[in-house]
Structure formats: structure tokens, C-alpha cells
Scaffold this motif. Structure first.
Motif, PDB file in Angstrom:
ATOM      1  N   LYS A   1       0.813  -1.205   0.000  1.00 33.62           N
ATOM      2  CA  LYS A   1       0.000   0.000   0.000  1.00 33.62           C
ATOM      3  C   LYS A   1       0.852   1.263   0.000  1.00 33.62           C
ATOM      4  CE  LYS A   1      -3.464  -2.807   0.579  1.00 33.62           C
ATOM      5  NZ  LYS A   1      -2.752  -4.048   0.776  1.00 33.62           N
TER       6      LYS A   1
ATOM      7  N   LYS B   1       3.521   4.116  -1.510  1.00 33.81           N
ATOM      8  CA  LYS B   1       3.658   4.775  -2.802  1.00 33.81           C
ATOM      9  C   LYS B   1       4.810   4.130  -3.575  1.00 33.81           C
ATOM     10  CE  LYS B   1       1.986   9.231  -1.112  1.00 33.81           C
ATOM     11  NZ  LYS B   1       2.299  10.647  -0.881  1.00 33.81           N
TER      12      LYS B   1
ATOM     13  N   THR C   1       3.998   6.047   5.069  1.00 35.42           N
ATOM     14  CA  THR C   1       2.988   5.371   5.857  1.00 35.42           C
ATOM     15  C   THR C   1       2.165   4.399   5.019  1.00 35.42           C
ATOM     16  OG1 THR C   1       1.260   5.748   7.492  1.00 35.42           O
ATOM     17  CG2 THR C   1       1.155   7.066   5.504  1.00 35.42           C
TER      18      THR C   1
ATOM     19  N   HIS D   1      -1.106   3.174   3.605  1.00 30.11           N
ATOM     20  CA  HIS D   1      -2.363   3.826   3.296  1.00 30.11           C
ATOM     21  C   HIS D   1      -3.547   2.955   3.688  1.00 30.11           C
ATOM     22  CE1 HIS D   1      -0.328   6.530   0.041  1.00 30.11           C
ATOM     23  NE2 HIS D   1       0.094   6.768   1.272  1.00 30.11           N
TER      24      HIS D   1
ATOM     25  N   THR E   1      -6.928   1.349   2.767  1.00 29.66           N
ATOM     26  CA  THR E   1      -7.668   0.951   1.573  1.00 29.66           C
ATOM     27  C   THR E   1      -9.118   0.646   1.940  1.00 29.66           C
ATOM     28  OG1 THR E   1      -7.230  -1.408   1.796  1.00 29.66           O
ATOM     29  CG2 THR E   1      -5.533  -0.071   0.705  1.00 29.66           C
TER      30      THR E   1
ATOM     31  N   TYR F   1       1.016  17.661   8.619  1.00 35.42           N
ATOM     32  CA  TYR F   1       0.761  16.326   9.159  1.00 35.42           C
ATOM     33  C   TYR F   1       1.615  16.065  10.394  1.00 35.42           C
ATOM     34  CZ  TYR F   1      -2.197  14.584   5.359  1.00 35.42           C
ATOM     35  OH  TYR F   1      -3.224  14.359   4.498  1.00 35.42           O
TER      36      TYR F   1
END
Length: 532
Positions: free
Chosen positions: A37, A39, A49, A51, A53, A233
Motif C-alpha cells: 500500500k 507509494k 505510511t 495507506h 484501503t 501532518y
């Protein structure tokens, strides 16, 4: 730089005399691997991190529905005071009546139960003095529902904690099931006590810390190309982590291991959580918000309980001058203590009182007995019917035996793998993924040990529910140990363990809900001599 995405459980191999194989391209992440997941376009993708889904959202929804079901089932059926509810229901009444009281633990957990309960219709009740006193069904539900809500929402958040620890989906769901179907978690979420609040904020604090460290890693990697959103963030998670650290300690001081782990990783940049230490400004925000939220909970408490109450006698005359109606009350101008001084005095009195506690509880057990589920605690006993129709209704607080066994075994698997890789580090080829997996486990292990230090050193023993802060890390470590099982065996292992946990919950669930059974049936369920 190429980051290996090979599963942690498959990354250990003894060196041979033959020359090492040529380097190959990293394996493509599978759907069961959280790194899938990440990038994929970024060269440092393993630092970013995991992600969320649609599959994660679906799993979280099912986990939450299941947790709500087991915690709210027959919640108001029992309309009498059980175990320490005799104290906590009184605390709620004092809070809702603005009367000052004293307790050996900090104040936030009691405020959370009382004020959330007020939204559900909780009103001041007559003062309780003994177990078994009647509570109206509507008030029993309103008093217990806040704990059930906190306990239920812990389950899906713990699943997300496991995913951010880069655990497989099997391991993450299993970790959530450890909490969902653990009798101790469920019982403490079904009575008017603060332990489910403690576990919830412990879980949220660690979850937000994992998000913080991932966000910090992104900023470090991007360097000068960092965006305002990336910085935002980091700031958001700094504040959220600090607030939750302060709040979990303001429920019980025994939750200190979670903030200690978070502060240490942030201060020193412990790999693989945080690749570089937080800078001075970031540390100031993190530590400052933690202190502010802790002190703020006491300030909110003192602003609301401004009338004389049963806790007056523990406090100084100067403190009592600030309580309306106390024997030292001299009117609004008589209170000469600042809010800061009053907060310090409350904490000092809690500390002094705590030093006198040495674990003489009737249902107490030692910390090493907690680990093996050696003894529980009887919360309620009621005889139903007469003669041949006589049955017994029990609420007996105990950990899920199958869960306990699985966690202990999986922790031993982790310890064995860690020992083996360290002992034979010169003879083994280990992937970076496995090394990071073991480092994460090492941090969880030290947090687990640290969470039991107060009982080891000070209290000597106590009721098994005091193991909950440590059990949080044991459950996470058990899930992490599951991912050391070879990938081809995980599906079958998951099915067997999950079936065992659910089956055990059904079998011993009669002690969760107080379902009447013949005495002989209760005897069958007492597998250990101290399950008395």
C-alpha cells in the motif's frame, strides 16, 4: 537505494560455503503485505505510511460491529452494583453533583465515564455502600455504556496499529481478535470502571505516534522539497500524540510505559520507527502537549467539583478554602491557591497515598501469574432457582485462555527468532525487512516489561485487570510473532487460532454475561485450581 519487500517470516537463511547468489530485483509486494500500500514511485517507499484501503475500512467496520455486539449484549440485564462499581458509581455521582472527592488514581477516566454517561441519561444516584445494591436498569445502562463504547472502538484502532507496524492482514486481524474476544477486555468494558478508557487512549496514543513517525520520515526524506501539507501532518500528529499520552496517564499512572516508549523513540530516533530524532521544537510540542493535557484534565476536574464533598479531609486547609461549603470556606475571596498549586497538591496526595498500597487485594495475583492467566477475580455471584432447578450466575473476570496461550507461544516464537538471529548474526543472511520486524518487536517487548514494573517493584500483586496496559503490548507482540510463521502456513494458522479464540469465548462467555448454569457446569470450566 532498493528496499526489500520480502516477508519478514521468510527472510532468514544460513550461509553456505558456496558464493552468495547474484542480487536480484526485489519481490513485488502481495495483497497481504502492508508495504503493497506504499507509494511505489518513491525510492524510499518503505519509509512512507501504510495507506488505508477500502479493504481496511471494511475490516474495521466488521470489527467494530462485532465489538459493539459482544460488549452491549445484556448490558443492563444486571441491575445491581458489582465489584468496584460501588466506588465508581459514587465517583460519577460526585462529579455530576459538583462535589469534591479523592481517589488513588488520576481523574480523567472517571470524568470520561461520568460525562459521556450523562449524555446517555446518567443522573446522580444515591450513594452506594455495598455490593449487590439495586441500580435502575436505565441508569445501569447509562453508567456502563461509556466503558462499552471505549472498549468497542479500541478494536478497529488496534487493527490499524498492527497495519502501521507493517504486519500482514492475517496478523492484524488476529491482533484485533485478541481484544475483541478477550473476556477480561469485554468484562472491563461492561462495567462502570475506567480500564476500557485506559486501553483506548493507550491504543490511540500509540497509533498516533506511529503516524507521527511515518510523517516525520517523509519530511526527512523529502528534505528541501517538503510541502506545507507534509509539515502540517507532522504538527497534527505531534499534538494528537501528546494529548493522548497525557490522557492515558491521567487515567492511571500505570499506563506510563506507552508515553515512555513514544518519548524515547521520538527523542533518539529509534530505527525503524523514526529514522531521525525529532528536532527540539517538535519535541517541545510533543512533551508540552502531553503535560498540558495531563494538567488540563485536573484543571477541568477542579473547575467542576468546586463544592465540599467526601474528599475534603485529604486536602490542606488552604485547598478547602476553595471548596464551597467546606469548614474552611470563607467566601469567593477566601481561596488563595492558584489552579496550578491545587493541581500539584492533588497529585502529591495521590502519590503519598499510593506509596501505602502493597497489593493486599483479595483477588490479587503476582505479575508473572498474569502472564499465564493463573487467577481471575469474582465480580458477581447469584443463585437462581431452588432445589433441583437451582442454577448459579457468575461474572468471573478472566482472560481468554486460548488467547493467552497463543500470545505466550507467539511471544516465545519472537524471542527465539530474536535470540537466534543475534546469536548467529555472522552466519546468517537476513533481509532488512526481517531486521526491522525484529526491532519493532524488541521495542514492544521492552514496553511490555516496563508496563509491569509498578507491580514488580511497588505493589507486588494486584487484580489481573491491572495487566491491561501490559497486555496491550503483549497482544501486539503476539501479532508480530505470528508474521514469523512461514507465509504458506499463515492462512491455516490464522483459521485455527481464530476458531480457538472464538470457541473459548463462547464456552467461557457464560462468565462474561452472568448466564445461569448448574453448579457442575461451572466446575467444568475451572481448568486451573486458582480459578476460584
Amino acid at each position: 537505494m532498493t528496499i526489500s519487500t520480502k516477508p519478514a517470516g521468510d527472510g532468514l537463511r544460513r550461509r553456505r560455503n558456496s558464493p552468495p547468489p547474484p542480487k536480484s530485483e526485489p519481490a513485488t509486494p502481495t495483497h497481504d503485505d502492508p508495504s503493497a500500500k506504499l507509494k511505489p514511485s518513491h525510492p524510499y517507499s518503505s519509509f512512507l505510511t501504510v495507506h488505508v484501503t477500502w479493504v481496511d475500512w471494511l475490516i474495521c467496520a466488521f470489527l467494530l460491529l462485532g465489538a459493539l455486539a459482544v460488549r452491549f449484549y445484556r448490558l443492563a440485564k444486571l441491575d445491581v452494583v458489582i465489584f468496584d462499581e460501588v466506588h465508581y458509581l459514587n465517583f460519577g455521582t460526585f462529579l455530576l453533583s459538583n462535589k469534591y472527592f479523592f481517589d488513588v488514581n488520576p481523574v480523567f477516566g472517571k470524568m470520561a465515564i461520568a460525562y459521556v454517561g450523562k449524555l446517555m441519561g446518567l443522573a446522580p444516584l444515591p450513594r452506594f455502600t455495598a455490593l449487590g445494591e439495586h441500580v435502575p436498569a436505565a441508569q445501569a445502562f447509562a453508567a456502563r455504556a461509556p466503558a462499552a463504547l471505549f472498549g468497542a472502538f479500541t478494536v478497529p484502532i488496534f487493527y490499524r496499529v498492527c497495519r502501521l507496524l507493517r504486519l500482514s492482514m492475517y496478523a492484524s486481524v488476529l491482533g484485533a481478535l485478541f481484544i475483541l474476544f478477550d473476556m477480561m477486555h469485554v468484562i472491563q468494558s461492561r462495567i462502570a470502571m475506567v480500564d476500557s478508557v485506559l486501553v483506548f487512549f493507550t491504543c490511540v496514543a500509540f497509533y498516533s505516534a506511529l503516524l507521527l513517525w511515518d510523517a516525520k520520515n517523509v519530511v526527512v526524506i523529502k528534505g528541501r522539497s517538503v510541502s506545507m501539507l507534509d509539515t502540517a501532518y507532522v504538527l497534527l500528529y505531534l499534538v494528537l500524540t501528546g494529548i493522548c499520552c497525557g490522557l492515558c496517564v491521567s487515567v492511571r499512572w500505570t499506563a506510563f510505559a506507552t508515553p515512555a516508549l513514544i518519548f524515547t523513540v521520538s527523542l533518539y530516533g529509534v530505527n525503524p520507527f523514526c529514522k531521525e530524532p525529532l528536532n527540539v521544537l517538535e519535541l517541545a510540542v510533543l512533551y508540552g502537549t502531553a503535560v498540558a493535557s495531563y494538567m488540563g484534565s485536573f484543571a477541568l476536574f477542579l473547575l467542576n467539583v468546586n463544592e465540599s464533598g467526601p474528599g475534603d479531609g485529604f486536602m490542606s486547609a488552604e485547598f478547602q478554602k476553595c471548596l464551597v461549603g467546606s469548614k474552611h470556606w470563607e467566601g469567593g475571596e477566601g481561596c488563595g491557591m492558584s489552579m496550578w498549586a491545587r493541581i500539584i497538591e492533588v497529585n502529591r496526595v495521590i502519590f503519598q497515598y499510593s506509596k501505602g498500597i502493597r497489593g493486599k487485594d483479595k483477588w490479587g495475583s503476582s505479575w508473572f501469574q498474569w502472564i499465564v492467566n493463573w487467577r481471575g477475580a469474582l465480580y458477581h455471584r447469584e443463585v437462581v432457582g431452588e432445589g433441583a432447578e437451582e442454577k448459579v450466575s457468575l461474572i468471573y473476570m478472566l482472560m481468554n485462555p486460548v488467547m493467552t496461550l497463543c500470545i505466550d507461544v507467539l511471544m516465545l516464537v519472537f524471542i527465539g527468532a530474536l535470540f537466534y538471529t543475534v546469536r548467529y548474526r555472522k552466519e546468517l543472511r537476513t533481509t532488512e525487512a526481517l531486521k526491522e520486524h525484529l526491532r519493532r518487536g524488541g521495542a514492544l517487548f521492552f514496553a511490555w516489561v516496563g508496563s509491569m514494573l509498578p507491580t514488580m517493584v511497588v505493589y507486588r500483586s494486584g487484580p489481573v485487570y491491572q495487566y491491561l496496559p501490559g497486555l496491550f503490548f503483549a497482544q501486539a507482540l503476539g501479532a508480530l510473532g505470528f508474521d514469523l510463521i512461514p507465509r504458506r502456513m499463515r492462512g491455516m494458522a490464522f483459521a485455527i487460532i481464530a476458531a480457538g479464540i472464538v470457541g473459548a469465548y463462547v464456552y467461557w462467555g457464560v462468565w462474561v454475561y452472568g448466564l445461569p448454569l448448574p453448579h457442575t457446569e461451572h466446575v467444568k470450566r475451572r481448568w486451573l485450581p486458582r480459578w476460584d
